[in-house]
Design an enzyme around this catalytic site. Structure first.
Site, short mmCIF file in Angstrom:
data_model
loop_
_atom_site.label_atom_id
_atom_site.label_comp_id
_atom_site.label_asym_id
_atom_site.label_seq_id
_atom_site.Cartn_x
_atom_site.Cartn_y
_atom_site.Cartn_z
N GLY A 98 -5.56 11.28 -13.35
CA GLY A 98 -5.69 10.66 -12.03
C GLY A 98 -4.46 9.94 -11.54
O GLY A 98 -4.46 9.38 -10.45
N CYS A 99 -3.42 9.93 -12.34
CA CYS A 99 -2.17 9.30 -11.93
C CYS A 99 -1.23 10.34 -11.34
O CYS A 99 -1.17 11.47 -11.81
CB CYS A 99 -1.48 8.63 -13.12
SG CYS A 99 -2.33 7.17 -13.71
N GLN A 100 -0.51 9.94 -10.32
CA GLN A 100 0.47 10.82 -9.68
C GLN A 100 1.60 11.15 -10.66
O GLN A 100 2.04 12.28 -10.76
CB GLN A 100 1.02 10.12 -8.44
CG GLN A 100 1.94 10.97 -7.60
CD GLN A 100 2.34 10.23 -6.33
OE1 GLN A 100 1.67 9.32 -5.87
NE2 GLN A 100 3.46 10.63 -5.76
#
Length: 139
Positions: free
Chosen positions: A50-52
């Site tokens: 879920g992290c860029q």
């Protein structure tokens, strides 16, 4: 120092900064201080979904306390995860589970971040809680 005290210390530090440029620099400096993870700990199991950017967090349970170490390939996410690690590392699983993340709102961090980075921040906080639950069940 308790988690609450560390959170308040963070809120106080951010309150002294006049603008987001200073706050941004502060977060980046925190990332530079982060020890980081050895390459063999940068695994898919430790990767926060879920992290860029790529952000890894590893946890170790010793003497009744949970210790976190983390790393990122992005300078801002590395600072953010460093901030979280400094607050939550070295506490019992119950202390972590009893804590909240309201200090993030108090410092205005989510408002400063792009929507995708804010989602990444939430994924980081969820992963810390997940480790607390997992290690509490083991002990």
């Amino acid at each position: 120092m308790t988690i609450k005290e560390k959170q308040q210390e963070t809120v106080d530090a951010f309150a002294f900064m006049e603008d987001w440029e200073q706050k941004y620099e502060y977060i980046i400096d925190l990332g530079k201080e982060l020890k980081g993870l050895p390459e063999d700990r940068k695994t898919d199991d430790n990767l926060i979904k879920g992290c860029q950017s790529k952000v890894w967090i590893d946890a170790e349970f010793k003497e009744g306390k949970l210790y976190f170490n983390a790393d990122s390939d992005g300078i801002l996410p590395k600072g953010i995860i460093s901030l979280l690690v400094s607050i939550y590392s070295g506490h019992t699983t119950q202390e972590i589970l009893d804590s909240d993340f309201k200090f993030i709102e108090e410092i205005g961090l989510q408002e400063f971040l792009s929507p995708s980075r804010a989602n990444g921040l939430m994924a980081m906080t969820k992963q810390i809680k997940f480790y607390a639950v997992a290690f509490q069940l083991k002990s």
